[in-house]
Scaffold this motif. Structure first.
Motif, mmCIF file in Angstrom:
data_model
loop_
_atom_site.group_PDB
_atom_site.id
_atom_site.type_symbol
_atom_site.label_atom_id
_atom_site.label_comp_id
_atom_site.label_asym_id
_atom_site.label_seq_id
_atom_site.Cartn_x
_atom_site.Cartn_y
_atom_site.Cartn_z
ATOM 1 N N PHE A 201 23.056 -56.284 -15.733
ATOM 2 C CA PHE A 201 21.944 -56.136 -16.688
ATOM 3 C C PHE A 201 22.142 -54.873 -17.517
ATOM 4 C CE2 PHE A 201 19.610 -59.436 -14.644
ATOM 5 C CZ PHE A 201 19.874 -59.309 -13.292
ATOM 6 N N GLY A 202 22.048 -55.027 -18.798
ATOM 7 C CA GLY A 202 22.064 -53.859 -19.678
ATOM 8 C C GLY A 202 23.399 -53.580 -20.312
ATOM 9 N N ASP B 106 23.149 -51.857 -14.854
ATOM 10 C CA ASP B 106 22.665 -52.202 -13.517
ATOM 11 C C ASP B 106 23.322 -53.486 -13.057
ATOM 12 O OD1 ASP B 106 19.400 -51.217 -14.621
ATOM 13 O OD2 ASP B 106 20.914 -50.046 -13.531
ATOM 14 N N PHE C 65 25.519 -58.929 -24.786
ATOM 15 C CA PHE C 65 25.939 -58.701 -23.400
ATOM 16 C C PHE C 65 24.833 -58.035 -22.593
ATOM 17 C CE2 PHE C 65 30.030 -60.099 -24.513
ATOM 18 C CZ PHE C 65 30.271 -59.615 -25.794
ATOM 19 N N ALA C 66 23.623 -58.472 -22.818
ATOM 20 C CA ALA C 66 22.499 -57.844 -22.134
ATOM 21 C C ALA C 66 22.452 -58.238 -20.666
ATOM 22 C CB ALA C 66 21.204 -58.225 -22.827
ATOM 23 N N SER C 67 23.000 -59.379 -20.330
ATOM 24 C CA SER C 67 23.122 -59.702 -18.911
ATOM 25 C C SER C 67 24.339 -60.583 -18.724
ATOM 26 C CB SER C 67 21.870 -60.396 -18.353
ATOM 27 O OG SER C 67 21.962 -61.797 -18.487
ATOM 28 N N GLY C 68 24.829 -60.598 -17.530
ATOM 29 C CA GLY C 68 26.000 -61.410 -17.241
ATOM 30 C C GLY C 68 26.076 -61.713 -15.769
ATOM 31 N N GLU D 177 25.406 -59.978 -10.573
ATOM 32 C CA GLU D 177 24.575 -60.139 -11.777
ATOM 33 C C GLU D 177 24.453 -58.781 -12.450
ATOM 34 O OE1 GLU D 177 21.103 -63.113 -10.855
ATOM 35 O OE2 GLU D 177 21.590 -62.006 -9.025
#
Lengths: 449, 1021
Positions: free
Chosen positions: A111-112, A68, A38-41, A109
């Motif tokens: 991140f993290g 973020d 799930f590092a970005s979505g 979007e």
């Protein structure tokens, strides 16, 4: 002379046996599936808007690290400059976004880490409010079931294309008695890249209480939501779906108790629709069954005495649903529901402002008792208050009294020992009576510890 | 010996004087016999003048005792026959002689030989006889003919119609009008030698043809009389330079003796043929002969003034046109001696059989069988050529080839050589991995072959199967000493499913493996054999090293079966210690021959050795059908079935070797299957090469079985051998026939440009600028759709496992031959792909942007559904409608080399070591940099980062037009980045440490030259 021959035959036999053994042994087992991090979505939030309206994106972070996010709002003109925010661990952030156009939408979007996103849209002068979870980007055919056009309402399909290529869509409208409507204007309709539009359903099909809209992206991808504005300022907002299902769960709580279930059947064959009301502290009602024709949309009235959940089963194939719940004032609420239980949910706040009357309902569709933990995710993060529920098999319960009131504007993290369904339903009585219901956002397995 | 008394006038008239010029160059025993023969001559008017050409073995004393000191001239040191004759001709006694008889000291004429020679000068009706030669027979075997007169080809090479060791049965017993005679006993009329001189001193003993040709041009006849018989021992100069002397003399002869018009027609053709021969000799490692040929031509260039001066004398004396002499020139004008002569012989045999045979089917069948028996290699090669020609019919024509896994060839040899020498890789994701030395061979082909890359591709593809068949044949011949059995084995090898599949898909690596493995396996057997190698251990090791290096350069997986064969022989072979010494020495030597390439082979845990294609079906593996194509159907089982039969029939002292080969063949099958299904680690998993091992082993078993089975069947009682041999023959005939039909009728993967999916135009035709393509496929060992080539890597992700490849916009490139996708860039790419397939990201486009990837391409239906769903959920990947393919365009793509104008706040994302930082990049404006020799160049706006999707190396530099030089930083954790310049500038990015690689390639060239010289083929006689 014979020995080499026999030996050769033996070797051939060994080879043949090897072939048989190889066929049985088969390929080497594949390694374990890679676990997502799930590092970005991304979330698509087709919230809509209009003159005087205000929209906000509620970002809730149930994890233990800050995440973020970047929000970009689209309309008929150039997208807004992206806004970069940080959602604190164990908390939420509510970010205002532009919504001056009917077709306004926002791309979130992340991140993290994984965060839940939902939109909250308030009408002009705050007369009505709609709250709904944002949806994941998905190709294919979208459905929106809450676009009926009875007298006194304006229904809009919000179609957003936040991607870099043009989308070409075909829109078909299904109703109860008429043939599907395929208007030439809405066939091969181009949605330019990074734009969002609102399609007025009433211009194509007026006076129908139940309409199912099918938006088929022939080229590219879109995200779809519905926006219904009623006379008197009421506002309903629901997310579209790409997955017709045979089972749906919807909330009916904190309102007037009356509601209307809209069932859309996009397939050509008729379906049998069974509806069951599950109320808190009471046995489930007797199911009501109805037959519905293919390529149609129909509305089924509902009446609940207290906080309830509606379980819809569509036999013979999939369907799409929406629930219109009557509020105590001019504002109604709507949600598209969910088709699958999950162990963890994030429920967005459904009460506006500190004076709101938030509500949260958890349904246990399983066959064993379930222990449910609730934790508030307040704005700014921090240690949220917690509570525990016990749900009998097939039962439904509300959040403990006073729990949500500790922070009516907070999202709630719902964690259960077994799959459940969590909804939010809330009222705000500051000024006009505003009412909103929203399905929770299931937390993917592994997204939080 | 003394001279005869003066005859009276009548005798003088009927017996012209003959002065024998006896040239002694050693061998006193034969000289004694020669003197005795002279003394026994019946001719009355015979004188002898002897010349001792610098002998020190008693020959001089012998001459003085026999002839008297006044009749013996002596050279203090050897001067050669021509100078001896010139000195003798200058003696006063020679002036008076009517004829000079040139006689070698190792020639013994019959008692009436001189008389018969003189007699031939006065045959009624035959005028102007200038030179008469004898019938020359072998000194020790007088029944064997050595010379009965000669002709020459149009290029001046002497040609004799005698077969080797042909017996004298009276077949040449008539006076023959010839072009030249043997100089060991040659009667020359006074008019001839006084006008034209004797032998050209520059050509020495090779000037006899020239002298006779001059006589012919001058209108004299040159006759051979069989009545004059001479025994000759025929000592020749050192064999090492025979070709040099022949070629030198031939060229000098035609330069002197042809008329200007004839010379104008012949000389250019001679030069062209010499060039072709030179290339052929060089390619077949006959370097000494190639050098001899070059020296011969150079000698003629240097000695041209002298040649021209002699030419003038000849042409002044011309009385006969060249056209009149054409009847004396032989038909073998092109001088492909073995092939031409064999073809002529076969034609003559068949013609004779035709005349002798009765008409009808029985006669035809008998002739066919006799032809096949007598000339199996020719018959087999012809049949193979016919089938191969039909199989390769798609290669004919001007259109470029496409399809299969055919890589793109650059135009010309320049880019290939540049890649070979370059210290950095221009393909993939850059980095230091050296290109394969095999690119040098491809460059040579590209340079030699006219017509550009399209033709070079076709030449390489057409040559590969021919080479594998020829090398299998040669290895089988060395193994069995049976050409017939070997040619059948070679045909079976070429018709195997794996060979046809490799040809159909243009699998150059597999074709190279098929060519390299037969000689490798045969040489390994020799190394471990009981007896000492015939060529010596060093030469064997050197040859093995060169073959292994050549094979590994183009197909690194060849090392795997080679090591397997060595290992098996080390366990089972007769001479294990010697074998290990030779093979390990050869392995080390081959590593030296590939030294810049060794890190490439080791990169990525030996990824270059492996292959990602094959088949998981054990039955398909059994018949070596590792992929689809003509000839991969069930009848392809003929080869393994024939191999089993061959194994059953094999016998003799080499049975142990046969069984080792059988074990290797079975091992190859098992490992080919295990490679494809994932039971082997990637460095060992190479199904095509293991399959090639199995094919070569099976072909050798066929050869062994045929060699054992055919010989001596008639002497054995009817039983298993006869049945087995018949079965083997039936299997082979049926198999080869069916495979030939499949090849002729089937459609190959490689062909005209229509083989490329039409949807490819979406990627290639509509996009501008440089970009990279990421090829994806499901977890099946199959190639990508053309022009994606073979997958470079398998990403293990459980049910979402993928095969991955990365190419430029043209697809797979020959520059990546044998070079894996490995290094920090590849690791970063695979990490990004793991994030993608695990569903960890919604920004795969941004993740792939630093790699210059603009498109992701997969065959429709090939991707796991979960992966396809994930791709469709990415916010920055947009699926483009493309029938037959899934094509995703990367909305966040960056050019492989560009200046980037970043959004505010994004600069730290470039230089951060975290690769995932690229996901957060906002809007980016890019100005591409163009590829330039050794790097990139372009105009860069001030304030822009220069980012290049090539692996970071501190020796890169960005030089601007203001004279500045900027060192790189690591961009996105692995790539090249340069911090922004203050203002707009013209920049150039190049690599500052090229010199070591350049020196290394130079050293490599020297090492190969030494290796090829050491392994050169001996001078052919």
């Amino acid at each position: 002379m014979r020995r080499p021959g026999i030996a050769a035959l033996l070797l051939a036999g060994v080879v043949a046996a090897g072939v048989v053994a190889a066929d049985r042994i088969g390929p080497a087992p594949a390694g374990p599936a890679l676990r997502p991090t799930f590092a970005s979505g991304a979330w698509l939030c087709p919230h809509g808007g209009g003159e005087g309206s205000s929209a906000a994106i509620v970002l809730a972070n149930p994890g233990d690290r800050d995440v973020d996010a970047r929000l970009t709002t689209f309309g008929a003109r150039r997208p807004s400059a992206p806004a970069a925010v940080t959602v604190p661990a164990g908390g939420q952030l509510v970010q205002e976004v532009p919504s001056s156009e009917r077709g306004s939408s926002t791309l979130v979007e992340t991140f993290g880490g994984w965060i839940a996103a939902a939109w909250r849209l308030a009408g002009a002068d705050g007369a009505g409010v709609g709250i709904e979870p944002c949806v994941a980007p998905s190709p294919g055919v979208w459905y929106a079931a809450d676009v009926g056009t009875p007298q006194g309402t304006q229904a809009f399909l919000v179609v957003m294309n936040p991607f870099a290529t043009v989308a070409v869509v075909d829109v078909v409208l299904f109703s109860a008695d008429r043939a599907p409507v395929r208007d030439a204007e809405w066939t091969d309709l181009e949605i330019p890249p990074r734009r969002s539009v609102a399609l007025a359903v009433g211009r194509k099909l007026l006076g129908e209480p139940a309409i199912l809209a099918q938006v088929n992206a022939q080229v590219g991808r879109v995200g779809v939501g519905s926006l219904v504005v009623s006379r008197g300022g009421g506002l309903r907002s629901a997310a579209g779906t790409t997955s017709p299902s045979s089972t749906w769960y919807l909330p009916l709580a904190r309102g007037a108790g009356a509601g209307e279930l809209v069932v859309g059947v996009p397939g050509s064959e008729a379906r049998s629709v069974t509806t069951t009301l599950v109320a808190a502290g009471a046995p489930a009602s007797s199911p009501t069954q109805a037959e519905q024709a293919g390529t149609s949309a129909a509305a089924y009235p509902l009446q609940a005495a207290g906080p309830s959940a509606v379980v819809v089963r569509i036999a013979g194939g999939g369907g799409v649903v929406a629930l219109r719940a009557a509020g105590r004032g001019a504002d109604d609420a709507a949600t598209a529901g969910t088709s699958g239980p999950a162990a963890d949910w994030v429920v967005p706040p459904t009460a506006a402002g500190a004076a709101g009357l938030p509500g949260l309902v958890v349904l246990n569709p399983g066959t064993i008792e379930v222990r449910v933990r609730l934790r508030l995710l307040p704005s700014g993060g921090g240690d949220g208050h917690e509570a525990v529920l016990r749900l009998p098999a097939g039962g439904l319960a509300e959040a403990p009294e006073g729990f949500l009131e500790q922070d009516p504007t907070a999202s709630v993290l719902v964690r259960a020992d077994a799959p459940v369904v969590a909804f939010g339903a809330g009222r705000s009585t500051l000024g006009a009576e505003r009412y909103a219901i929203a399905i929770g956002i299931p937390v993917p397995i592994g997204a939080i510890e | 010996m003394t001279s005869a008394p003066e005859p009276d006038a009548a005798v003088q008239q009927s017996f012209p004087t003959v002065l024998v010029i006896l040239v002694a160059r050693g061998d006193p025993a034969r000289l004694r016999a020669c003197l005795a023969a002279l003394a026994a001559q019946t001719y009355p008017r015979l004188g002898v003048l002897a010349i001792d050409d610098g002998t020190d073995d008693g020959s001089h004393e012998l001459l003085v005792r026999a002839l008297g000191a006044e009749r013996v001239l002596r050279n203090e040191r050897p001067e050669g026959i021509a100078r001896c004759l010139a000195r003798a001709a200058a003696a006063p006694v020679a002036e008076k002689a009517d004829h000079l008889l040139v006689l070698h000291g190792d020639a013994a004429p019959d008692p009436d030989a001189v008389a018969r020679l003189v007699e031939a000068t006065a045959i009624p009706g035959v005028e102007r006889v200038g030179i008469v030669g004898a019938k020359v027979v072998d000194w020790d075997r007088p029944r064997v003919l050595r010379d009965v007169g000669r002709s020459a080809d149009r290029f001046g090479h002497p040609f004799s119609s005698l077969l080797p060791d042909e017996l004298d049965q009276g077949q040449f017993d008539r006076v023959l009008d010839v072009l030249a005679v043997d100089g060991c006993a040659m009667l020359v009329a006074r008019d001839v030698w006084r006008l034209l001189g004797l032998l050209d001193e520059r050509l020495d003993g090779d000037g006899v043809l020239d002298l006779c040709w001059r006589a012919r041009v001058g209108g004299w006849r040159v006759l051979m009389t069989p009545l004059a018989r001479v025994r000759h021992a025929g000592g020749r100069p050192s064999p090492e330079h025979r070709r040099y002397e022949e070629d030198r003399a031939a060229l000098a002869t035609i330069l002197k003796n042809y008329s200007p018009w004839s010379l104008l027609a012949v000389l250019p053709l001679a030069a062209l043929l010499a060039a072709v021969r030179l290339v052929f000799l060089a390619l077949t490692r006959r370097f000494e002969e190639a050098v001899d040929l070059g020296r011969a031509w150079w000698w003629n260039v240097v000695h041209l003034p002298g040649t021209l001066a002699r030419r003038r004398r000849v042409q002044r004396s011309r009385r006969v046109s060249d056209r009149a002499l054409r009847r004396f020139t032989a038909s073998a004008g092109i001088r492909l001696p073995r092939w031409f002569q064999t073809a002529e012989r076969i034609w003559e045999e068949q013609r004779q059989l035709d005349e002798a045979d009765e008409p009808g089917a029985g006669g035809f069948r008998r002739r066919t069988v006799s032809l096949a028996r007598a000339h199996p290699v020719v018959v087999g090669s012809t049949l193979a050529g016919l089938v191969l020609g039909l199989a390769l019919r798609d290669l004919v024509g001007p259109e470029p080839l496409a399809g299969g896994i055919l890589p793109a060839f650059p135009e010309g040899a320049g880019p290939l050589l540049a890649e070979l020498v370059s210290a950095t890789r221009s393909t993939g994701l850059g980095g230091p991995l050296a290109a394969s030395p095999a690119l040098a061979v491809v460059a040579a082909v590209s340079a030699i072959v006219p017509g550009g890359a399209a033709v070079a591709q076709k030449v390489v593809l057409a040559a590969a199967p021919v080479l594998s068949g020829v090398l299998l044949y040669r290895a089988a011949v060395r193994r069995t000493a049976r050409p017939g059995a070997s040619i059948v084995a070679a045909l079976a090898y070429g018709a195997s499913a794996i060979a046809l599949w490799a040809l159909s898909e243009a699998r150059l690596s597999t074709l190279v493996a098929l060519a390299a493995l037969p000689p490798l396996l045969e040489r390994i057997d020799v190394a471990f054999a009981a007896g000492e190698p015939r060529d010596g251990r060093r030469r064997l090791a050197a040859g093995l090293a060169v073959t292994l290096a050549l094979g590994v350069a183009a197909s690194p997986g060849v090392a795997l079966p080679a090591l397997a064969a060595i290992g098996l022989a080390a366990l089972w072979g007769p001479a294990r210690l010697r074998g290990l010494q030779v093979t390990l020495g050869a392995t080390l030597a081959s590593a030296v021959l590939l030294f810049p390439f060794v890190p490439t082979l080791a990169a990525g845990g030996g990824a270059a050795l492996g292959s990602t294609v094959g088949t998981t079906d054990p039955l398909a593996v059994l018949r070596l059908a590792l992929g689809p194509g003509p000839g991969t159907w069930p009848p392809a089982l003929f080869l393994p079935v024939a191999a089993v039969l061959g194994l059953a029939l094999a016998r003799g002292p080499q049975l142990g070797r046969t069984w080792r080969t059988a074990v290797l063949a079975v091992l190859g099958l098992a490992l080919a299957w295990a490679s494809a299904v994932g039971w082997l680690p990637p460095a060992l998993a190479n199904a095509p090469t293991w399959g090639a091992l199995a094919a070569a082993g099976q072909a050798f078993l066929v050869a062994d079985g045929l060699a054992s089975g055919i010989g001596g069947l008639g002497r054995e009682a009817f039983g298993f051998r006869q049945i087995g041999t018949a079965l083997l023959a039936v299997v082979l005939v049926a198999g080869l026939g069916l495979q030939s039909i499949a090849v002729v009728l089937g459609e190959r993967a490689v062909g005209d440009p229509a083989r490329i999916p039409a949807a490819w135009a979406v990627v290639h035709g509509t996009s501008e600028g440089a970009f990279r393509i990421l090829w994806l496929g499901g977890d099946r060992p199959e190639p990508f759709p053309p022009p994606g080539g073979d997958p470079a890597y398998r990403l293990d992700a459980g049910p979402a496992s993928l095969r991955v490849g990365l190419t430029g916009r043209e697809g797979a490139s020959i520059l990546d031959l044998a070079r894996p996708l490995a290094g920090p860039g590849a690791d970063a790419l695979l990490a990004a792909l793991r994030d993608l397939v695990s569903g960890s990201t919604a920004h795969a486009g941004h993740a792939l942007a630093p790699f210059g990837i603009r498109y992701l391409v997969a065959r429709e239906g090939d991707l796991p559904p979960a992966v396809l769903a994930v791709l469709r959920e990415q916010v920055d990947l947009d699926e483009v409608p493309a029938a037959g393919l899934h094509v995703f365009r990367n909305a966040a793509a960056l050019p492989p080399a560009a200046a980037l104008q970043l959004a505010e706040g994004d600069e730290p994302l470039i230089a951060t070591p975290a690769p995932r930082a690229a996901w957060r990049l906002g809007s980016v404006r890019s100005v591409p940099l163009a590829p330039a020799p050794g790097g990139w160049a372009g105009r860069v706006p001030g304030g822009s980062w220069v980012v290049i999707g090539s692996e970071y190396d501190p020796d890169w530099r960005l030089r601007d037009d203001g004279g500045g030089s900027t060192a790189p930083v690591r961009a996105f954790g692995w790539a090249l980045g340069f911090r922004p310049l203050a203002s707009d500038a013209e920049v150039r990015v190049d690599y500052g440490a090229q010199l070591p690689r350049t020196l290394g390639v130079g050293l490599l060239a020297v090492l190969w030259a030494v290796a090829l010289w050491v392994t050169r083929r001996p001078v052919a006689r």
